[in-house]
Design an enzyme around this catalytic site. Structure first.
Site, PDB file in Angstrom:
ATOM      1  CD1 TRP A 126      -2.758   1.457   0.412  1.00 59.20           C
ATOM      2  CD2 TRP A 126      -2.152   1.828   2.542  1.00 59.20           C
ATOM      3  NE1 TRP A 126      -3.556   2.460   0.914  1.00 59.20           N
ATOM      4  CE2 TRP A 126      -3.203   2.706   2.215  1.00 59.20           C
ATOM      5  CE3 TRP A 126      -1.616   1.879   3.830  1.00 59.20           C
ATOM      6  CZ2 TRP A 126      -3.730   3.620   3.116  1.00 59.20           C
ATOM      7  CZ3 TRP A 126      -2.137   2.780   4.732  1.00 59.20           C
ATOM      8  CH2 TRP A 126      -3.178   3.638   4.381  1.00 59.20           C
ATOM      9  CG  ASP A 207      -1.980  -2.603   7.262  1.00 58.81           C
ATOM     10  OD1 ASP A 207      -3.143  -2.674   7.707  1.00 58.81           O
ATOM     11  OD2 ASP A 207      -1.639  -1.761   6.418  1.00 58.81           O
ATOM     12  CB  ALA A 209      -6.601  -2.641   6.171  1.00 57.33           C
ATOM     13  CE  LYS A 242     -10.466   0.370   3.554  1.00 59.22           C
ATOM     14  NZ  LYS A 242      -9.650   0.696   2.460  1.00 59.22           N
TER      15      LYS A 242
HETATM   16  C1  LIG Z   1      -3.367  -2.048   3.394  1.00 61.97           C
HETATM   17  C2  LIG Z   1      -4.076  -0.930   4.065  1.00 61.97           C
HETATM   18  N1  LIG Z   1      -3.736  -0.601   5.307  1.00 61.97           N
HETATM   19  C3  LIG Z   1      -4.345   0.378   5.968  1.00 61.97           C
HETATM   20  C4  LIG Z   1      -5.364   1.105   5.407  1.00 61.97           C
HETATM   21  C5  LIG Z   1      -5.946   2.210   6.240  1.00 61.97           C
HETATM   22  O1  LIG Z   1      -7.268   2.391   6.237  1.00 61.97           O
HETATM   23  P1  LIG Z   1      -8.000   3.551   7.052  1.00 61.97           P
HETATM   24  O2  LIG Z   1      -6.981   4.541   7.522  1.00 61.97           O
HETATM   25  O3  LIG Z   1      -8.941   4.152   6.084  1.00 61.97           O
HETATM   26  O4  LIG Z   1      -8.672   2.875   8.191  1.00 61.97           O
HETATM   27  C6  LIG Z   1      -5.759   0.811   4.099  1.00 61.97           C
HETATM   28  C7  LIG Z   1      -6.818   1.584   3.443  1.00 61.97           C
HETATM   29  O5  LIG Z   1      -6.985   1.628   2.263  1.00 61.97           O
HETATM   30  C8  LIG Z   1      -5.101  -0.244   3.417  1.00 61.97           C
HETATM   31  O6  LIG Z   1      -5.438  -0.596   2.181  1.00 61.97           O
END
Ligand SMILES: Cc1ncc(COP(=O)(O)O)c(C=O)c1O
Length: 392
Positions: A126, A207, A209, A242
């Site tokens: 990401w 991570d 998510a 999500k």
């Molecule tokens: C791999 C990954 N980590 C973390 C996040 C963080 O998401 P948020 O800050 O919107 O909760 C995302 C969001 O797209 C993601 O794809």
């Protein structure tokens, strides 16, 4: 002072969203942005979230500050959702603004504890991961991840690169549903990665998510739970954006697993970091999540709706793989059905991605990452035919 600032490079995904918005074609298809969409293109508020919001409006008597670490009930519920039973004596945790806030706090904690520690990230990952690491001035390294030929994991490359990890380095791992590729380690491969990183003395940073978007709520947490059990120290940055569909409420958590006798000190440092960066974490989303996870009827409804979301994406994957088989008369896109989560990297060239956008009004990220949830039964054959035309 401000005249010395340089323009920042434009975020590629946000630029793509703007391009899509400005495209006058009515049959355009958006596979770029990373939010779940139902068959009508909506990102709905989940039923359990609506019910909890209604109840909250009735019972909430104050909006005074929460604790620095968030509400203990939220943290306990999230530790339970992610890790199951048996970790509370090792788990320090803070509520954070989304998963991004959790990653940022995790990296700051690593930098405070071990400024020279390298942060290892998959290539690709990401884009916000390397961006935050660079912004914090931390040493970084990459490990191979994606096999462009099979569109699966380059496991030999991954293991060879992680062999270079030094004791005390942090290794960022996607707990499930790898973004951007959609390709994931098997449980057997996870075991091998864990054994290697244990030998190296690494500190895993997981991570998480997309728990519930891949193989199910528990299955998607399986690797994280194994990591949690295998290492004395683990950082877990999780997002509720999500799986609860509460993107804009900014709801996440950083869990730091340590030994029971170090827990209070680690907790104090997490609280300190929250205080420095934004004081008290946002509460609305966290409170909704707590209400859902503490109420068996709301939990059951949330799980049922999340399962519908997951099944919808699985079914779109299968439909797309089948259509691509037909349209290209080959099995080379079968990997789409094996990938998990919201994304798949198709392995198209940048030129092919541009042609799909310009000629066919199909928008995807430049590395050919598509959001599976951006499709529906009607657009799957359109995408398959267009891919066959540009890459057939
Ligand atoms: C791999 C990954 N980590 C973390 C996040 C963080 O998401 P948020 O800050 O919107 O909760 C995302 C969001 O797209 C993601 O794809």
């Amino acid at each position: 002072m401000l005249e010395s600032l340089n323009p920042q490079p434009q975020d590629k995904i946000l630029a793509l969203i703007a391009m899509f918005r400005d495209d006058p074609r009515t049959d355009k298809i958006d596979l770029g942005v990373g939010v779940y969409k139902d068959a009508t293109g909506l990102t709905p508020v989940m039923r359990a979230v609506k019910a909890a919001e209604k109840k909250l409006w009735e019972v909430e008597t104050t909006k005074t500050y929460t604790g620095l670490a968030g509400e203990p009930a939220y943290n306990a519920a999230m530790v339970g959702l992610i890790l199951g039973e048996g970790f509370s004596d090792r788990a320090a945790s803070v509520a954070t603004p989304g998963g991004t806030g959790a990653i940022r706090q995790a990296l700051e904690l690593i930098r405070m504890a071990a400024p020279k520690a390298k942060v290892w990230m998959s290539n690709p990952t990401w884009p916000n991961h390397p961006s935050i690491v660079k912004y914090l001035g931390m040493p970084a390294a990459e490990y191979r991840y994606f096999d462009a030929a099979t569109r699966g994991v380059d496991f030999a490359g991954l293991m060879a690169d992680l062999d270079g990890v030094a004791a005390g380095d942090a290794v960022l791992l996607h707990g499930c549903c790898h973004n951007p590729t959609g390709a994931n380690l098997s449980q057997d491969q996870w075991d091998q990665v864990i054994a290697l990183l244990q030998r190296k003395g690494a500190v895993p940073l997981v991570d998480l998510a997309y728990q519930g978007f891949g193989d199910g709520l528990d299955a998607d947490a399986e690797a994280t739970r194994k990591v949690a059990a295998a290492f004395p120290e683990v950082l877990i940055a999780a997002s509720c954006s999500k799986n609860f569909g509460i993107y804009r409420e900014r709801t996440g958590i950083l869990i730091a697993l340590t030994s029971p006798d170090r827990k209070a000190v680690v907790q104090g440092n997490l609280n300190f970091l929250n205080r420095q960066n934004y004081s008290f974490p946002p509460d609305h989303g966290a409170r909704l999540v707590t209400m859902i996870l503490e109420d068996p009827a709301l939990t059951a409804d949330w799980k049922a709706e999340l399962e519908e979301v997951r099944q919808n994406m699985l079914s779109l994957r299968k439909q797309l793989a089948d259509e691509l088989r037909r349209a290209t008369n080959s099995d080379r896109f079968d990997f789409v059905a094996d990938h998990r989560g919201m994304f798949s990297r198709l392995g198209l060239t940048e030129e092919q991605v541009v042609t799909l956008r310009e000629k066919h009004g199909i928008y995807m990220v430049g590395d050919s990452r598509i959001n599976i949830a951006g499709l529906n039964a009607g657009t799957v054959p359109v995408l398959a035919a267009a891919i066959a035309q540009v890459a057939g």
